[in-house]
Scaffold this motif. Structure first.
Motif, PDB file in Angstrom:
ATOM      1  N   ARG A 323      -1.651  -4.339 -19.562  1.00 30.62           N
ATOM      2  CA  ARG A 323      -2.946  -4.095 -20.225  1.00 30.62           C
ATOM      3  C   ARG A 323      -3.239  -2.598 -20.299  1.00 30.62           C
ATOM      4  O   ARG A 323      -3.780  -2.101 -21.304  1.00 30.62           O
ATOM      5  CB  ARG A 323      -4.062  -4.823 -19.470  1.00 30.62           C
ATOM      6  N   PHE A 324      -2.870  -1.873 -19.257  1.00 29.17           N
ATOM      7  CA  PHE A 324      -3.069  -0.417 -19.269  1.00 29.17           C
ATOM      8  C   PHE A 324      -2.261   0.214 -20.413  1.00 29.17           C
ATOM      9  O   PHE A 324      -2.771   1.056 -21.157  1.00 29.17           O
ATOM     10  CB  PHE A 324      -2.647   0.177 -17.926  1.00 29.17           C
ATOM     11  N   PHE A 325      -0.981  -0.194 -20.533  1.00 27.76           N
ATOM     12  CA  PHE A 325      -0.145   0.332 -21.624  1.00 27.76           C
ATOM     13  C   PHE A 325      -0.769   0.007 -22.975  1.00 27.76           C
ATOM     14  O   PHE A 325      -0.802   0.849 -23.881  1.00 27.76           O
ATOM     15  CB  PHE A 325       1.258  -0.279 -21.555  1.00 27.76           C
ATOM     16  N   TRP A 326      -1.238  -1.216 -23.126  1.00 32.79           N
ATOM     17  CA  TRP A 326      -1.839  -1.676 -24.387  1.00 32.79           C
ATOM     18  C   TRP A 326      -3.063  -0.819 -24.745  1.00 32.79           C
ATOM     19  O   TRP A 326      -3.190  -0.347 -25.888  1.00 32.79           O
ATOM     20  CB  TRP A 326      -2.200  -3.148 -24.232  1.00 32.79           C
ATOM     21  N   GLU A 327      -3.935  -0.595 -23.775  1.00 28.23           N
ATOM     22  CA  GLU A 327      -5.145   0.179 -24.039  1.00 28.23           C
ATOM     23  C   GLU A 327      -4.820   1.648 -24.298  1.00 28.23           C
ATOM     24  O   GLU A 327      -5.408   2.278 -25.184  1.00 28.23           O
ATOM     25  CB  GLU A 327      -6.109   0.067 -22.846  1.00 28.23           C
ATOM     26  N   GLN A 328      -3.880   2.199 -23.538  1.00 27.50           N
ATOM     27  CA  GLN A 328      -3.523   3.604 -23.730  1.00 27.50           C
ATOM     28  C   GLN A 328      -2.897   3.839 -25.100  1.00 27.50           C
ATOM     29  O   GLN A 328      -3.223   4.807 -25.782  1.00 27.50           O
ATOM     30  CB  GLN A 328      -2.555   4.058 -22.632  1.00 27.50           C
ATOM     31  N   MET A 396       4.171   0.789 -24.097  1.00 32.01           N
ATOM     32  CA  MET A 396       4.538  -0.617 -24.018  1.00 32.01           C
ATOM     33  C   MET A 396       6.003  -0.844 -24.362  1.00 32.01           C
ATOM     34  O   MET A 396       6.716  -1.563 -23.657  1.00 32.01           O
ATOM     35  CB  MET A 396       3.660  -1.446 -24.959  1.00 32.01           C
ATOM     36  N   VAL A 397       6.468  -0.226 -25.428  1.00 26.81           N
ATOM     37  CA  VAL A 397       7.868  -0.415 -25.821  1.00 26.81           C
ATOM     38  C   VAL A 397       8.791   0.315 -24.849  1.00 26.81           C
ATOM     39  O   VAL A 397       9.927  -0.116 -24.620  1.00 26.81           O
ATOM     40  CB  VAL A 397       8.096   0.044 -27.280  1.00 26.81           C
ATOM     41  N   GLY A 398       8.310   1.382 -24.240  1.00 23.17           N
ATOM     42  CA  GLY A 398       9.090   2.028 -23.196  1.00 23.17           C
ATOM     43  C   GLY A 398       9.346   1.087 -22.030  1.00 23.17           C
ATOM     44  O   GLY A 398      10.419   1.106 -21.418  1.00 23.17           O
ATOM     45  N   GLU A 399       8.361   0.231 -21.728  1.00 21.00           N
ATOM     46  CA  GLU A 399       8.505  -0.752 -20.648  1.00 21.00           C
ATOM     47  C   GLU A 399       9.293  -1.973 -21.102  1.00 21.00           C
ATOM     48  O   GLU A 399      10.099  -2.518 -20.359  1.00 21.00           O
ATOM     49  CB  GLU A 399       7.111  -1.181 -20.170  1.00 21.00           C
ATOM     50  N   PHE A 400       9.038  -2.398 -22.347  1.00 21.77           N
ATOM     51  CA  PHE A 400       9.684  -3.597 -22.886  1.00 21.77           C
ATOM     52  C   PHE A 400      10.320  -3.263 -24.243  1.00 21.77           C
ATOM     53  O   PHE A 400       9.710  -3.483 -25.300  1.00 21.77           O
ATOM     54  CB  PHE A 400       8.673  -4.731 -23.068  1.00 21.77           C
TER      55      PHE A 400
END
Length: 729
Positions: A323-328, A396-400
């Protein structure tokens, strides 16, 4: 006959390695049996996280005695030949057998007890085991010659019938003893034979059969969701992985905070699946529910409440990160994210990802403005292409990385961009392989096609082409994606235009390739070559490149190698059609015409030809064509000198050609290839009658010339549809 049991017990074997380990154990065991001349009945291999087990049914108790015979020199041969034979066999002369004037070395090998064979085979199998990753352990690990196994090997059970097969490797001796479930039954268990192995382990809370555990995970996870009115999202890969992580699987359903449902559902599913190996659930309407199913390896006294709570906390932490990645990521528009693409190298010869995006944007806009992709707004195509790779630099894409494209679509919608742009960003990687979804929305089609065209041709231009089985840049997949998009959407893009489209952006490619060594060495005899029957207009090319590029060698290189890319695409089309059941000779017959490189039209022609050659008219016309072609191979056509009274069958063929040729040409112009074949079918009777009733090689040179010219006309008429010389039969 007796059954054999082998169990190799160790610390936890990674779930991803277990299927390969089962196959390797069976392969190596069979190899050892074959070497000893033994043959087993059914062989079963099982795996759990802590053991590999093999059961071989109906093994003989001993190998058969064999007599080996080696032929030597003749008895009359020189003494040196005999001495060499004796050294080779290790025998003395009096041990040889003489038969028909020839020496033979006959060695009798007695049978061996199967138990002894297995005692040697087990250490050999363990040492030869090809784990993807393995380790050494203990004091012995100081030596590189020490035993290696995926995790420390702790026990071997080896029983032939009820008898122990004694062996030792790396300080681990075989025995009757194994261990059950780590928590439910941690003590020792004595195995009597292969017959009671699985049941004794079951009593010790170990389901040794991996297929049975998979069924338990599948069914109990589904039941846990059903019990609360939810639907489990099926995931067979996750079923197999959970079965590989547990010896006594117990699926449990838990809940997470509904607030996390604001995050895109694919993110939640990937977080649960990849990080935690959890299943997710949907409600009856198909919407993602705030529920997960984890698979415990224990039957807890509290029904799993503590396990569920612990897993819920871990998942909550993961979802908080997501959620943090999404909001950032949403705090900045995609256009600002895209600026970072200039820092990422796409390929050392092709510049940055930003360079690629600029090329794709030019191509997508061109495909739309030229009407190659109908009903596509060129401005939207350019906008979508310019943003299609922007999510690569998001958190987000960096994580997934699996979410690239998909997240770009979500961010585009959150930003308020047009739906067509968001969909194009989301789906521009499609199709990702044979049988996958192919985009049909116009803007998506333009961007997806441009992306794949650029990848294919750009790598060819810089001489990074597939070789044999090596295709590091997935150019075969790109080619198949191009073909799938063109076919499904009926796009009228000529194969030769693949080269032409790249010329429109050669200025961009030139920046990337101007320093390549081959540019300095490249020399071309002509500026523009004819490729696939389509000539690139030299005046237009000159005007463009005089303005954009000062080095003409770059133009020559691009034209030449882009044509190679077009040929590669044509070759993939042939492979694709053969795999779809189209005869290879019919594909060649159409390709051999030259000048036919519109994909939709070409495939329609191939399909019509395949239908036609399967009919009686098609078979007979082909026979007539072959006969005419064979005659024309042997005889040169000379111009006729004077008119003469034609024979009826000769005139009938002329009349038939007069009628069929314009009909076929009209049908081909209308792209009605079935009608073109039907027009050719009218020639079947006249050509048969011609060969039956007319002498082609007449003594009269004038008649012979006229009749050869008539056959040449017949051949040319048939060639307007396909090169029948390429058709087998």
């Amino acid at each position: 006959m007796s059954d054999f049991l082998l169990e190799l017990r160790s610390e936890e074997i990674p779930a991803r390695m277990q299927a390969g380990a089962r196959a390797d154990l069976e392969r190596l065991f069979r190899k050892e049996l074959d070497a000893a001349g033994l043959k087993a009945g059914e062989i079963t291999v099982w795996s759990t996280p802590r053991r590999l087990a093999l059961v071989a049914r109906d093994l003989p108790l001993a190998t058969e005695a064999v007599s080996e015979e080696v032929k030597g020199p003749r008895t009359s041969a020189p003494e040196q030949a005999l001495e060499g034979f004796l050294r080779k066999t290790g025998l003395t002369k009096d041990q040889l057998t003489e038969r028909d004037g020839v020496w033979f070395a006959v060695t009798e090998k007695p049978g061996r007890a199967t138990k002894d064979v297995l005692a040697e085979a087990i250490p050999a199998i363990i040492r030869a085991f090809p784990w993807p990753k393995s380790q050494r352990w203990g004091a012995a690990s100081l030596s590189t010659e020490s035993l290696r196994w995926v995790r420390p090997l702790s026990g071997i059970v080896a029983l032939l019938g009820e008898e122990l097969v004694k062996c030792e490797i790396g300080g681990v001796k075989s025995g009757y003893v194994t261990r059950g479930h780590r928590f439910h039954c941690p003590g020792e268990i004595t195995i009597g034979s292969a017959q009671d192995y699985a049941e004794k382990l079951r009593m010790a809370h170990v389901i040794v059969d991996h297929v049975e555990r998979e069924a338990m995970v599948r069914e109990k996870a589904r039941a846990a969701a059903d019990a609360v009115g939810l639907v489990l999202v099926e995931d067979e890969g996750l079923v197999i992985e959970n079965a590989g992580l547990t010896e006594w699987p117990v699926p449990l359903l838990g809940r997470f905070d509904e607030a996390f449902l604001d995050v895109p559902p694919e993110v939640i599913q990937l977080t649960a699946r990849v990080n935690q190996k959890y299943f997710i659930c949907r409600d009856a309407g198909g919407k993602l529910a705030n529920a997960f199913v984890c698979t415990a390896n224990i039957e807890a006294k509290d029904g799993g409440a503590a396990i569920i709570d612990g897993n819920r906390k871990v998942l909550a932490a993961r979802l908080s990160d997501a959620r943090f990645f999404w909001e950032q990521d949403k705090k900045k528009p995609l256009s600002l994210h895209a600026e970072k693409l200039a820092r990422i190298t796409f390929h050392e010869k092709l510049g940055t990802v930003a360079d690629k995006v600029e090329r794709v944007a030019n191509l997508a806009e061109w495909l739309a403005s030229e009407g190659i992709v109908p009903n596509c707004d060129p401005a939207l195509a350019r906008q979508a292409a310019q943003l299609c790779k922007a999510d690569l630099v998001t958190e987000m894409v960096g994580e997934f990385p699996e979410l690239q494209g998909l997240m770009g679509g979500y961010y585009a919608r959150a930003e308020g961009l047009p739906d067509a742009v968001a969909e194009a960003i989301r789906d521009h990687y499609k199709p990702v392989g044979q049988g996958y979804d192919v985009p049909t929305a116009p803007v998506t089609v333009a961007v997806a096609l441009a992306d794949k065209l650029d990848t294919l041709v750009s790598f060819f231009v810089v001489d990074e082409m597939p070789t044999g089985s090596k295709d590091p840049y997935a150019l075969r997949r790109a080619a198949l994606g191009i073909l799938s998009i063109l076919q499904l959407n009926g796009l009228r893009l000529q194969i030769a235009s693949v080269a032409n489209t790249l010329l429109l952006q050669a200025g961009l490619l030139a920046r990337a390739i101007s320093n390549l060594p081959e540019i300095k060495a490249f020399e071309a005899d002509k500026k523009v070559a004819e490729k696939f029957g389509t000539v690139i207009k030299q005046a237009e090319v000159d005007a463009y490149f005089d303005k954009e590029i000062s080095n003409p060698k770059i133009l020559h290189l691009i034209v030449d190698r882009a044509a190679l890319a077009a040929q590669f695409l044509a070759d993939r089309l042939k492979v694709q059609q053969r795999e779809a059941g189209v005869r290879h000779d019919l594909i060649d017959a159409v390709f051999a015409l030259g000048g036919e490189d519109d994909l939709v039209r070409l495939l329609a022609r191939v399909r019509a030809l395949q239908a036609f050659v399967g009919t009686e008219d098609g078979v007979n016309l082909l026979a007539g064509y072959k006969r005419a072609a064979n005659i024309l191979k042997k005889e040169e056509c000379a111009p006729a000198e004077a008119a003469y009274d034609r024979e009826p069958a000769e005139q009938a063929l002329i009349d038939a050609l007069d009628a069929a040729e314009p009909q076929a040409e009209s049908a081909i112009a209308a792209e009605d290839f079935t009608a073109a074949m039907a027009a050719l079918a009218t020639l079947r009777g006249p050509i048969d009658a011609f060969f039956d009733q007319v002498t082609v090689n007449d003594a009269d040179a004038n008649k012979r010339a006229c009749r050869l010219a008539l056959l040449d006309r017949f051949r040319a008429a048939v060639h307007k549809v396909a090169d029948f010389s390429r058709i087998e039969g």
